[in-house]
Design a protein around this motif. Structure first.
Motif, short mmCIF file in Angstrom:
data_model
loop_
_atom_site.label_atom_id
_atom_site.label_comp_id
_atom_site.label_asym_id
_atom_site.label_seq_id
_atom_site.Cartn_x
_atom_site.Cartn_y
_atom_site.Cartn_z
N LYS A 27 0.89 -1.26 0.15
CA LYS A 27 0.05 -0.11 -0.10
C LYS A 27 0.98 1.22 0.07
O LYS A 27 1.99 1.28 0.64
CB LYS A 27 -0.82 0.09 1.14
N THR A 28 0.32 2.24 -0.56
CA THR A 28 0.97 3.58 -0.57
C THR A 28 0.81 4.02 1.00
O THR A 28 -0.07 3.75 1.84
CB THR A 28 0.34 4.62 -1.36
N PRO A 29 1.66 5.10 1.51
CA PRO A 29 1.56 5.50 2.79
C PRO A 29 0.34 6.10 2.98
O PRO A 29 -0.37 6.01 4.15
CB PRO A 29 2.65 6.71 2.90
N LEU A 30 -0.50 6.86 2.05
CA LEU A 30 -1.97 7.33 2.24
C LEU A 30 -2.66 6.15 2.39
O LEU A 30 -3.79 6.41 3.13
CB LEU A 30 -2.11 8.31 0.97
N GLN A 31 -2.57 5.28 1.55
CA GLN A 31 -3.66 4.02 1.77
C GLN A 31 -3.78 3.48 3.13
O GLN A 31 -4.61 3.13 3.75
CB GLN A 31 -3.42 3.05 0.67
N ALA A 32 -2.28 3.36 3.58
CA ALA A 32 -2.24 2.91 5.06
C ALA A 32 -2.90 3.72 5.96
O ALA A 32 -3.50 3.28 6.89
CB ALA A 32 -0.65 2.51 5.27
N MET A 33 -2.64 5.08 5.95
CA MET A 33 -3.34 6.11 6.85
C MET A 33 -4.77 5.97 7.06
O MET A 33 -5.50 5.87 7.81
CB MET A 33 -2.66 7.34 6.52
N LYS A 34 -5.29 5.87 5.56
CA LYS A 34 -6.73 5.78 5.51
C LYS A 34 -7.16 4.52 6.19
O LYS A 34 -8.48 4.44 6.71
CB LYS A 34 -7.34 5.91 4.01
N TYR A 50 -4.83 13.25 0.21
CA TYR A 50 -3.36 13.62 -0.61
C TYR A 50 -3.13 14.92 -0.58
O TYR A 50 -3.95 15.89 -1.08
CB TYR A 50 -3.94 12.94 -1.80
N ARG A 51 -2.11 15.37 -0.18
CA ARG A 51 -1.42 16.85 -0.41
C ARG A 51 -0.21 16.87 -1.57
O ARG A 51 0.70 16.56 -0.93
CB ARG A 51 -1.10 17.45 0.81
#
Length: 58
Positions: A27-34, A50-51
């Protein structure tokens, strides 16, 4: 015939050095955070989103 320095064995083609091959199930870091936000929303003050752009502290 083969050229000097080449082996006669047929090697499997590999991606160029530095190219990242996707890892199955990664997973991308953003996917993991979500994902963590869904599991434990009390750990977050804000919704992860996402920023684009570079990180800067100025």
């Amino acid at each position: 015939m083969h050229r000097e320095g080449e082996s006669s064995h047929s090697a499997a083609k590999q991606p160029p050095l530095g190219a990242a091959a996707p890892i199955k199930g990664s997973k991308t870091p953003l996917q993991a955070m979500k994902h963590w936000h869904k599991l434990k929303p009390e750990l977050f003050n804000k919704l992860p989103y996402y920023r684009p752009g570079c990180d800067s502290y100025a």
